[in-house]
Design an enzyme around this catalytic site. Structure first.
Site, PDB file in Angstrom:
ATOM      1  N   SER A   1       0.435  12.817   2.396  1.00  0.00           N
ATOM      2  CA  SER A   1       1.678  12.061   2.266  1.00  0.00           C
ATOM      3  C   SER A   1       2.589  12.250   3.469  1.00  0.00           C
ATOM      4  CB  SER A   1       2.425  12.505   1.005  1.00  0.00           C
ATOM      5  OG  SER A   1       2.771  13.887   1.092  1.00  0.00           O
TER       6      SER A   1
ATOM      7  N   HIS B   1      -3.306   7.026   0.649  1.00  0.00           N
ATOM      8  CA  HIS B   1      -2.240   7.784  -0.006  1.00  0.00           C
ATOM      9  C   HIS B   1      -1.854   7.177  -1.347  1.00  0.00           C
ATOM     10  CE1 HIS B   1       2.226   9.054  -0.194  1.00  0.00           C
ATOM     11  NE2 HIS B   1       1.463   9.959  -0.780  1.00  0.00           N
TER      12      HIS B   1
ATOM     13  N   GLU C   1      -1.260   3.432  -0.248  1.00  0.00           N
ATOM     14  CA  GLU C   1      -1.056   3.133   1.166  1.00  0.00           C
ATOM     15  C   GLU C   1      -2.363   3.385   1.914  1.00  0.00           C
ATOM     16  OE1 GLU C   1       3.636   4.320   1.718  1.00  0.00           O
ATOM     17  OE2 GLU C   1       2.141   5.907   1.794  1.00  0.00           O
TER      18      GLU C   1
ATOM     19  N   ASN D   1       7.574   6.800   1.672  1.00  0.00           N
ATOM     20  CA  ASN D   1       8.421   7.947   2.005  1.00  0.00           C
ATOM     21  C   ASN D   1       9.356   7.640   3.170  1.00  0.00           C
ATOM     22  OD1 ASN D   1       7.631   9.753   0.010  1.00  0.00           O
ATOM     23  ND2 ASN D   1       5.842  10.421   1.164  1.00  0.00           N
TER      24      ASN D   1
END
Length: 515
Positions: free
Chosen positions: A119, A140, A152, A190
Site C-alpha cells: 500500500s 493493491h 489498484e 491513499n
C-alpha cells in the site's frame, strides 16, 4: 493470459481476503505463510466465518464447499512452482519483499506474474532486484477484501502492459473493479485521501472549530459517512500519521500533503484512537463517548429584516426563497438598513473581507456557507466584530422548522464557527477536488479511475472529479484562489487541470487531446 492457479504469500487479513475472492471465482489458490501452521489456522477460521454467513443466507452450502475446495495450504515455497500468478501480502518492508521476490523467481516459471499488495512501497523498487522486473506489478486490495470491491493495479517502470491487462481482467473475474495507477506514493486511494484529514487538522489547528463541529459539518452538511476525526480514531494514529508523513516526505515536502504537529503529539502521547480508548474522542467498551458541549440555546431573536448578498445569483435566490417560505422579512434596499441582519453567501473569504467587499457594516454581518444545503445543516460565520444580537438573529433564522422538515418535527442543525477564509466544507472539499485534479494532471490515473477508486476505497458520496463538476469548477477555483491570496499558503494553489477547465467552462473529466 488466463490465470488458473494463484499462490498467495502471507495468510494475514489481506492475504486471506484475496484468497477467498479468488477461490470464490473458481481459481485454485495455494496459500503459504512463513509461520508454520498459520495458513492452516487461518483457513479453518475462514471456513467458520463462511459457515456463519451461510446460516444468515449470505452463501449456499454448495458455494462454500466449492470455495474451500479451491483453497490449498502449502508449507514450502517450492510447492507453488506451477502458479501463474503469485501475490505477496506480507510485512511492509522493502528489503524483505525484495528478497521474497528474488526467491520466487527461482521457483516459478519466467512467464508467471509476480504481484505485490503493498500500500505504500514503490513497485519499481520491489522489482529492482528481480531478473525479470517486467513481470512485476502492484495489486493493491483494500480491507475487508470481499467487501471493498476495488483493486489498484500499479505499473512499475518496467512492467509490461500485458501484465496489467491480465490483472485487470482477473480483478473483474473475482468481482472487483481494477483501476490502473502509476507507481507514485500512495497510488490512487491513499494519495487522494490526504486532503480530507490534513485540511481538517489545519482548520482545527487554527481554532476555527472544534473537532466535533468539523465532523458534524462534514457528515451532516456534506454527506461523508464519517468525519475526519472519527475516521482517524477508527484507523488509529499509529497507522494514519505515519502515512501522512510518508507521502509528504516522498513528495519532497509538497505543501498539499503537509501533516499537522497535533497528530504527532497525540501519537507520542499514545492517544491513538478507538483501539486504546482515547483519541480525539473517548471510548468506553468500544463506544464513542461524546463530551459535554455548551448548547446554543441562547435567546434567539427574530430579525427585523434580512439583507442578502451573494457571490453567485442562484445562492442569493435560494436564500431569499427560504426566507419567504418562513415568513422572514427581507430588506430589499440597495444598501442594508442599520437594523437589518446582513447575510453574505460567500466563497473562499472570511466575513471581514466579505463585508469590506460588499461595503456593509461588519457589525451586522453573518456569513453563510452556500456550498451546503442549509435546510439540512447550516454553517454560519460571524465576523470578529459582529454584534451578538445579529448572530442570535441568524441562529434564529436557520434553526427554524422549515417547510421541508416541519412534517418530521425536526429543526435545521446549525454550526457557528470562528472566522476563516472558506468555511470548513469549502476548504475541505476544494482541497479534495484540487488534489484529484492534480493527480489527473500527473496521469497517475484517469479521472474515471480516480473517481471509482475513491468512491469505493474511501466511501465518499461522489468521486472527487464528479464532485467538482457537481459543484462547478469555477466555484472551486474561486475558493482556492481566494484562499491562496488570503493565506499565502501554496497548499491552496489551483491545479492546472482545474484552472484550465474552469476557465473554459468544461467538465473536469475532459482530457487533453492527443495528436
Amino acid at each position: 493470459m488466463t490465470i488458473n492457479t494463484i499462490a498467495i504469500i502471507g495468510a494475514g487479513t489481506m492475504g486471506l481476503g484475496i484468497a477467498q475472492i479468488a477461490a470464490q471465482a473458481g481459481i485454485k489458490v495455494l496459500l503459504f505463510d512463513a509461520k508454520l501452521g498459520e495458513a492452516e489456522r487461518k483457513l479453518q477460521s475462514l471456513a467458520k466465518t463462511l459457515k456463519v454467513l451461510a446460516e444468515k443466507g449470505k452463501f449456499t452450502q454448495e458455494s462454500i464447499n466449492s470455495t474451500l475446495s479451491n483453497l490449498l495450504v502449502v508449507n514450502e515455497l517450492s510447492q507453488i512452482s506451477k502458479a501463474e500468478l503469485v501475490i505477496e501480502a506480507i510485512i511492509e518492508d522493502l528489503s524483505i519483499k525484495q528478497q521474497l521476490f528474488a526467491n520466487l523467481e527461482a521457483i516459478v516459471s519466467p512467464e508467471a506474474i509476480l504481484a505485490t499488495n503493498t500500500s505504500s512501497l514503490s513497485v519499481t523498487a520491489i522489482a529492482s532486484k528481480c531478473q525479470y522486473p517486467q513481470r512485476v506489478a502492484g495489486y493493491h486490495f483494500f480491507n475487508p477484501v470481499p467487501l471493498m470491491k476495488v483493486v489498484e493495479v500499479i505499473s512499475g517502470l518496467s512492467t509490461k502492459p500485458s501484465v496489467i491487462d491480465t490483472l485487470i481482467n482477473l480483478a473483474k473475474r473475482m468481482g472487483h473493479l481494477g483501476v490502473t495507477a502509476k507507481d507514485t506514493p500512495g497510488f490512487i486511494v491513499n494519495h487522494a485521501g490526504r486532503a480530507y484529514g490534513t485540511e481538517a487538522l489545519k482548520i482545527l489547528g487554527e481554532n476555527i472549530a472544534d473537532f466535533m463541529q468539523i465532523d458534524t459539518i462534514l457528515t451532516q452538511g456534506v454527506g461523508f459517512r464519517m468525519g475526519p476525526f472519527e475516521l482517524m480514531d477508527l484507523t488509529g494514529l499509529d497507522v494514519s500519521h505515519p502515512v501522512m508523513e510518508s507521502i509528504y516526505n516522498q513528495y519532497y515536502q509538497e505543501p498539499r500533503y503537509r501533516p499537522h504537529p497535533l497528530t504527532r503529539q497525540m501519537l507520542n502521547g499514545n492517544k491513538l484512537g478507538r483501539k486504546v480508548g482515547e483519541g480525539f474522542y473517548r471510548y468506553e467498551e468500544g463506544r464513542k463517548v461524546l463530551p459535554y458541549t455548551p448548547s446554543l440555546d441562547e435567546p434567539k431573536r427574530d430579525p427585523t429584516s434580512v439583507w442578502v448578498g451573494a457571490d453567485i445569483d442562484e445562492d442569493k435566490e435560494r436564500i431569499i426563497n427560504y426566507l419567504i417560505e418562513n415568513n422572514i422579512p427581507i430588506d430589499k434596499s440597495s444598501h442594508p438598513n442599520s437594523d437589518s441582519l446582513v447575510l453574505l453567501a460567500i466563497y473562499g473569504e472570511d466575513t471581514t473581507d466579505a463585508a469590506l467587499r460588499y461595503e456593509v457594516n461588519a457589525r451586522q454581518v453573518v456569513a453563510i456557507d452556500p456550498l451546503l444545503d442549509f435546510q439540512k445543516h447550516c454553517n454560519l460565520m460571524p465576523s470578529i466584530v459582529t454584534d451578538k444580537e445579529f448572530t442570535q438573529q441568524a441562529l434564529s433564522v436557520f434553526s427554524k422548522e422549515t417547510s421541508n422538515n416541519r412534517d418530521k418535527d425536526i429543526s435545521t442543525s446549525v454550526t457557528i464557527i470562528s472566522e476563516s477564509p472558506g468555511f470548513v466544507a469549502q476548504r475541505v472539499l476544494s482541497m479534495i477536488i484540487n488534489l484529484a485534479c492534480d493527480m489527473a494532471a500527473q496521469h497517475i490515473a484517469t479521472p474515471k479511475d480516480i473517481d471509482n477508486a475513491v468512491k469505493i476505497g474511501l466511501g465518499y458520496p461522489y468521486g472527487p472529479i464528479e464532485w467538482g463538476d457537481k459543484l462547478g469548477p469555477q466555484r472551486i477555483l474561486l475558493i482556492l484562489e481566494r484562499l491562496l491570496v488570503s493565506t499565502g499558503d501554496p497548499r491552496y494553489r489551483p491545479s492546472s487541470w482545474l484552472y484550465r477547465r474552469a476557465k473554459h467552462g468544461i467538465s473536469l473529466f475532459t482530457q487533453q487531446r492527443t495528436f
